[in-house]
Design a protein around this motif. Sequence first.
Motif, PDB file in Angstrom:
ATOM      1  N   LEU A  40       0.832  -1.201   0.000  1.00 20.16           N
ATOM      2  CA  LEU A  40       0.000   0.000   0.000  1.00 20.16           C
ATOM      3  C   LEU A  40       0.865   1.249   0.000  1.00 20.16           C
ATOM      4  N   GLY A  66     -12.810  -0.782  -6.036  1.00 15.43           N
ATOM      5  CA  GLY A  66     -12.486  -0.712  -4.611  1.00 15.43           C
ATOM      6  C   GLY A  66     -11.145  -0.062  -4.356  1.00 15.43           C
ATOM      7  N   LEU A  67     -10.172  -0.284  -5.250  1.00 16.85           N
ATOM      8  CA  LEU A  67      -8.857   0.342  -5.090  1.00 16.85           C
ATOM      9  C   LEU A  67      -8.991   1.856  -5.061  1.00 16.85           C
ATOM     10  N   TYR A 118     -10.913   3.179  -1.963  1.00 19.52           N
ATOM     11  CA  TYR A 118     -10.121   3.151  -0.735  1.00 19.52           C
ATOM     12  C   TYR A 118      -9.061   4.253  -0.749  1.00 19.52           C
ATOM     13  N   TYR A 150     -10.731   7.400   0.066  1.00 15.93           N
ATOM     14  CA  TYR A 150     -10.969   7.495   1.507  1.00 15.93           C
ATOM     15  C   TYR A 150      -9.714   7.952   2.240  1.00 15.93           C
ATOM     16  N   LEU A 151      -8.569   7.371   1.898  1.00 12.55           N
ATOM     17  CA  LEU A 151      -7.328   7.728   2.586  1.00 12.55           C
ATOM     18  C   LEU A 151      -6.976   9.192   2.375  1.00 12.55           C
ATOM     19  N   PRO A 206      -6.365   4.174   8.469  1.00 11.62           N
ATOM     20  CA  PRO A 206      -6.491   3.177   7.394  1.00 11.62           C
ATOM     21  C   PRO A 206      -7.439   2.037   7.733  1.00 11.62           C
ATOM     22  N   GLY A 207      -7.959   2.007   8.961  1.00 11.17           N
ATOM     23  CA  GLY A 207      -8.790   0.892   9.395  1.00 11.17           C
ATOM     24  C   GLY A 207      -7.961  -0.090  10.200  1.00 11.17           C
ATOM     25  N   PRO A 237      -9.133  -3.304   4.905  1.00  3.12           N
ATOM     26  CA  PRO A 237      -9.669  -3.064   3.561  1.00  3.12           C
ATOM     27  C   PRO A 237      -8.676  -3.433   2.457  1.00  3.12           C
ATOM     28  N   TRP A 238      -7.395  -3.193   2.709  1.00  6.53           N
ATOM     29  CA  TRP A 238      -6.384  -3.533   1.705  1.00  6.53           C
ATOM     30  C   TRP A 238      -6.271  -5.052   1.557  1.00  6.53           C
ATOM     31  N   LEU A 264      -9.072  -6.182  -0.627  1.00  5.72           N
ATOM     32  CA  LEU A 264      -8.791  -5.895  -2.037  1.00  5.72           C
ATOM     33  C   LEU A 264      -7.770  -6.875  -2.605  1.00  5.72           C
TER      34      LEU A 264
END
Length: 486
Positions: free
Chosen positions: A200, A396-397, A400, A403-404, A413-414, A423-424, A427
């Motif tokens: 990530l 989704g990539l 997300y 969102y970041l 990041p969750g 979430p990563w 994905l």
Amino acid sequence: MKRVITVALALVVSVLFSVTAPPLARASERGPGPVPAPPGLTSAEVSFQGFGGLTLHGSVLAPAKARGPVPGVVLVTGSGAGVPREHLRTEAVEFARRGLAVLIYDKRSKGYSNLRRSYSELADDALGAVGALRARPGVDPAKVGLWGLSEGGWVAPLAASRSANVAFVIVVGGNAMPPIRQQVWNETSGLRRAGVSGSLVDRAKPGLARLGADAGLFAEAFFDAQGVLERVRQPLLGVWGGRDLQTPPEDNPRLFAQALRRGGNAHYTFRFFPGADHAAHMTADGGETRGEALAPGYADFVVSWVRDATGGRLPAAPAAFTSPIGADQDYPSKEVSPSPWWASGWMQLAAFVLFVVAFTGYPLTALVRRLRGRSVRPVSRWARLASGAGITAVLGLFVYMLYLMAAGRWPDPGPVLGGRPLPWLVLQALAVATVAATVATGVAARTAWRSPAATVATGERVRIGLLVVAGVVFVPWALYWGLLVP
């Protein structure tokens, strides 16, 4: 053609970079107004011409009782359109109290936005301010220099490289690296402090920055800071806060020294203030929020250095660079190169269109057939998984990453498991499922279509073939973005 790719890619990633439209052009820009003079100082309004003939307005703070002409400094603020002069009032007051004439001005908004900015134009604005300060009564015109904060750390040296009227340069939280490298470090180090590691931060974040640059959404991404510094002949002071979380405080001094030395300039000084933030203000939470007060000794040191540099006592840097004392950089920065041709904006756009058409086209075709009462037995049940997992991973990539970025400078990041946000991990699982299902679909289709009794319509062959092609292209795409990398 460049406009076409800019518009097309902007539809995909513009939200990620909080795109705002530039304001209407104006012949003059004025912020909140004059800065009142504290006791012992004077405040005077000035106007001057910046790039393109734009009239800019500012205030000059100076000692009320000075013995003879005093040195002067123009303060160049950091990023943002139309930043008011009040933003640098603390610095201006403290420097003026110690004997300098200080000009702070309202930054332009014309021609400056998240989509467009020009350090060259901002440098011309700064030189206009230098000219205005040099012309002020009580200011020694031979002793006027530039001070630049953050983005101003790129602008001030550029202005100085263009004019001998600039007597010295001071950068605070400055960078001798391209903006894209600084920005990626800023964002990834925030994630690393939250416990994130792996693809990530190593692949997705740099990839997104490159895509933004390709789409024209990251202005000045590859600005040649090193080349500019090689042309700076004036003495330079670099100041960093030990807890600077926006600019790498350990990496930049070495890069500054290398560039200045290549240009034959050994008149530079670096200073670190432990416990201070990006702007050399004191911070109570490790650099995440900016305090009101300047770091102890900072203003005294700056003014003393200016007096020496303009009084014939030029600073002399040691022949060998030594590691900074007082800096506390948690993570190293890494070079970010421009996109290779196979990952360029055009190729990313083409891949995105292919994924949308192929992954969504497969179930939509089946739905249309069902509504028309034409049920077709699928070649493989795996095709449904490849379709669903593929489009979910692709969209989704970007969701997300959005969102970041929308979460601010220090995103959450969750839940993090083994260095990977949940979430990563989801994905990445979808990416693996897409690849596996694509292989299974291809094998099943090959077997079915080779059967002597097979009667597969041309449309079905195209539908499955397009899905498999998308799955194959998905592999290098997912590797590039880190979805198939630990």
